[in-house]
Design an enzyme around this catalytic site. Structure first.
Site, PDB file in Angstrom:
ATOM      1  N   HIS A 297       0.774  -1.212  -0.209  1.00 23.82           N
ATOM      2  CA  HIS A 297      -0.061   0.028   0.032  1.00 23.82           C
ATOM      3  C   HIS A 297       1.044   1.384   0.020  1.00 23.82           C
ATOM      4  CE1 HIS A 297      -4.053  -1.822   1.697  1.00 23.82           C
ATOM      5  NE2 HIS A 297      -3.440  -2.667   0.987  1.00 23.82           N
TER       6      HIS A 297
ATOM      7  N   GLU B 108       0.827   3.856   1.686  1.00 23.20           N
ATOM      8  CA  GLU B 108       1.396   4.363   3.075  1.00 23.20           C
ATOM      9  C   GLU B 108       2.444   3.433   3.598  1.00 23.20           C
ATOM     10  OE1 GLU B 108      -3.497   4.670   3.342  1.00 23.20           O
ATOM     11  OE2 GLU B 108      -1.879   3.430   2.188  1.00 23.20           O
TER      12      GLU B 108
ATOM     13  N   CYS C 150      -2.794  -0.210   7.203  1.00 25.30           N
ATOM     14  CA  CYS C 150      -1.795   0.972   7.355  1.00 25.30           C
ATOM     15  C   CYS C 150      -2.152   1.833   8.507  1.00 25.30           C
ATOM     16  CB  CYS C 150      -2.250   1.935   5.949  1.00 25.30           C
ATOM     17  SG  CYS C 150      -2.008   0.927   4.587  1.00 25.30           S
TER      18      CYS C 150
END
Length: 153
Positions: A53, A55, A86
């Site tokens: 992801h 993040e 996240c």
């Protein structure tokens, strides 16, 4: 234009990179003392890895740059509300504040489905501000999924 909009535009540039790779268009930047220290976008499809992801990748880059897992006094700008994975990484990396654009009504863990940052008593509290360039952040996601549906027909 306020500083937070300027930084969210940078996160949107990262989201566009993801879009062009047929990744869900989420972009993220991390800022310390008014300077961008890390930029990233989703790479789940490209890398065949659930954990890629925007993040998580930005946290990894910022940690490497600062030579520390503690991202104290850092702020995160992300185009979509973080998921539980996240949000956990944000807490554990000690990020001071996150700004996000669009809500994620399906997997959002910063207020939409649940709120890991405020509803639990973890050892670190993260400030949150949402709705930064919300329309632009929603639009890139809506356009992406619209185009993806066309490609799959």
């Amino acid at each position: 234009m306020q500083e937070k909009e300027k930084f969210m535009k940078k996160a949107l540039q990262e989201a566009k990179k993801a879009y062009n790779k047929l990744e869900v268009p989420v972009g993220c930047i991390i800022v310390k003392n008014g300077e961008i220290i890390a930029k990233a976008h989703n790479l789940k499809e490209t890398k065949y890895d659930t954990t890629k992801h925007a993040e998580i990748l930005a946290i990894q880059k910022a940690s490497k740059k600062l030579q520390s897992w503690r991202l104290i006094d850092c702020e995160m700008y992300v185009t979509l509300e973080p998921c539980p994975m996240c949000a956990g990484a944000i807490i554990n990396s000690r990020i001071k504040k996150i700004y996000y654009g669009a809500k994620d009504e399906k997997t959002g863990a910063v207020g939409s489905v649940l709120n890991l940052l405020e509803d639990y008593t973890f050892n670190h509290k993260v400030e949150v501000e949402s709705g930064i360039l919300e329309n632009e952040c929603q639009a890139i996601l809506k356009n992406f999924f619209k185009e993806l549906r066309k490609l799959k027909k």
